[in-house]
Design a protein around this motif. Structure first.
Motif, short mmCIF file in Angstrom:
data_model
loop_
_atom_site.label_atom_id
_atom_site.label_comp_id
_atom_site.label_asym_id
_atom_site.label_seq_id
_atom_site.Cartn_x
_atom_site.Cartn_y
_atom_site.Cartn_z
N ALA A 103 4.30 -0.03 9.47
CA ALA A 103 5.30 0.91 9.51
C ALA A 103 4.63 1.91 8.40
O ALA A 103 4.54 3.06 8.70
N GLU A 104 3.85 1.56 7.53
CA GLU A 104 3.49 2.44 6.32
C GLU A 104 2.17 3.38 7.03
O GLU A 104 2.12 4.46 7.02
N ALA A 105 1.34 2.57 7.88
CA ALA A 105 0.33 3.14 8.48
C ALA A 105 1.00 4.62 9.59
O ALA A 105 0.36 5.36 9.63
N LEU A 106 2.11 3.89 10.37
CA LEU A 106 2.73 4.98 11.08
C LEU A 106 3.06 6.08 10.57
O LEU A 106 2.92 7.44 10.94
N VAL A 107 3.70 6.15 9.36
CA VAL A 107 4.27 7.16 8.59
C VAL A 107 2.91 8.15 8.05
O VAL A 107 3.03 9.23 8.21
N LEU A 108 2.12 7.28 7.48
CA LEU A 108 0.97 8.11 7.28
C LEU A 108 0.13 9.01 8.31
O LEU A 108 -0.19 10.08 8.28
N GLY A 147 -6.13 7.19 5.01
CA GLY A 147 -5.89 6.74 3.65
C GLY A 147 -5.24 5.41 3.65
O GLY A 147 -4.37 5.18 2.61
N TRP A 148 -5.34 4.39 4.36
CA TRP A 148 -4.51 3.17 4.62
C TRP A 148 -5.28 1.87 4.69
O TRP A 148 -6.47 1.92 5.15
N ARG A 149 -4.69 1.00 3.96
CA ARG A 149 -5.19 -0.37 4.07
C ARG A 149 -3.85 -1.21 4.12
O ARG A 149 -2.86 -0.95 3.67
N PRO A 150 -3.93 -2.32 4.69
CA PRO A 150 -2.92 -3.22 5.02
C PRO A 150 -2.73 -3.87 3.45
O PRO A 150 -3.82 -4.30 2.90
N ARG A 151 -1.41 -4.29 2.96
CA ARG A 151 -1.25 -4.77 1.65
C ARG A 151 -1.15 -6.36 1.74
O ARG A 151 -1.04 -7.16 0.83
N HIS A 152 -0.90 -6.70 3.08
CA HIS A 152 -0.41 -8.37 3.43
C HIS A 152 -1.62 -8.93 3.90
O HIS A 152 -2.06 -8.83 5.07
#
Length: 323
Positions: free
Chosen positions: A199-204, A276-281
């Motif tokens: 979801a964070e990646a999609l928003v970015l 500018g994204w990386r998975p946090r989990h």
């Protein structure tokens, strides 16, 4: 609102003034045009899809209707709306199409991971319908100038996941002490992405992606199906021990499904840099959070089981977790 949808999943935000649910069919052009006219959106995130591979094998027609005709209808309504905007709003508008790594086909041991440049090679009715929809989105960008872009991602897992997919079904069956069916020898590989990270990646992507581009979003967390099942068993044994013994005893192997792709894995390097994204989990952390959630939300999934026999598919293996 297909069989896999429930209003219970959005009850926590239903009173928020930013939330609105409209029950309409994306193949209904008049309804889609009315929504654009009424709400004047700055962007569309198109996630509506039929996604269960086994169901696409048994009944491909609905996949062609929703994933292909539905995407066409939504694109055409978006183009009509976008064409009528002023220059500044036309420049800002985005149509974000969310797709899958399954359009790229299958990987064998040692093959490099999928990238944005991997040729399409869909192997199931589901992946073929998604490949078709990807091509439509790009065609509307090249032909009409509609500012579209595509993100292809790998298997998602997490909260609110409909219980016919691998992780929720194995979790629920293991809680109940039911058999844990695994296709073939369990060696098929998938790259697993926690839903909050996606979801964070999609928003970015919506904020930073360039029209006409493709972004492959993955977690670099490949696991075989049998590794996933055994890890679920181990975490549940720790969180809620079964007096009958370790839950790995429940694993049994069933006949492989037709055309079962061996391995999916994405190299997300380009998307990580561009967005500018990386998975946090990591997988184990995300999986533990997911299992804990299912333990704490038994009312949600038992209600689904009562309504849908498909969530009690104890004699066959589930699809892994396509977004």
């Amino acid at each position: 609102m297909t069989y896999a949808a429930t209003r219970d999943s959005t009850a926590a935000v239903a009173a928020d003034p930013r939330y609105l649910h409209v029950r309409a069919d994306i193949t209904d052009g008049a309804a889609m045009r009315a929504l654009f006219a009424a709400h004047q959106p700055d962007a569309v995130m198109h996630l509506a899809a039929e996604s269960h591979v086994d169901r696409s094998i048994d009944g491909p027609g609905v996949f062609m209707t929703t994933n292909v005709l539905g995407t066409f209808t939504l694109l055409d309504a978006a183009r009509d709306y976008w064409s009528g905007l002023d220059a500044a709003r036309r420049e800002r508008f985005r149509f974000h199409h969310i797709s899958t790594d399954e359009v790229f086909g299958t990987l064998q041991p040692g093959d490099p991971s999928f990238t944005e440049d991997t040729p399409y090679d869909p192997r199931s009715p589901y992946s073929a319908s998604k490949a078709a929809s990807d091509h439509l989105v790009r065609a509307w960008q090249h032909t009409y100038g509609l500012p579209t872009f595509v993100t292809n991602t790998t298997n998602n897992y997490g909260f609110w996941h409909f219980p016919e997919k691998l992780i929720p079904l194995v979790t629920i069956n293991a809680i109940a002490g039911h058999p844990l069916p695994v296709y073939g020898d369990g060696s098929n590989m998938r790259d697993w992405l926690f839903v909050d990270d996606h979801a964070e990646a999609l928003v970015l992507a919506l904020e930073r992606a360039r029209p006409g581009e493709t972004y492959a979003i993955g977690a670099r967390q490949p696991r075989s199906n049998i590794q996933v099942v055994r890890t679920i068993c181990a975490i549940l044994d720790e969180l809620r021990p079964d007096p009958a013994g370790p839950r790995a005893r429940l694993i049994h192997y069933v006949t492989d499904r037709p055309g079962h792709d061996f391995r999916y894995e994405i190299d997300p390097s380009r998307a990580e840099t561009a967005l500018g994204w990386r998975p946090r989990h990591d997988f184990e952390t995300g999986l533990r959070r997911t299992i804990q959630w299912y333990l704490e939300h038994r009312d949600w999934w038992t209600a689904l089981q009562d309504r849908h026999d498909s969530t009690k598919r104890l004699g066959m293996a589930p699809a892994e977790g396509t977004p």
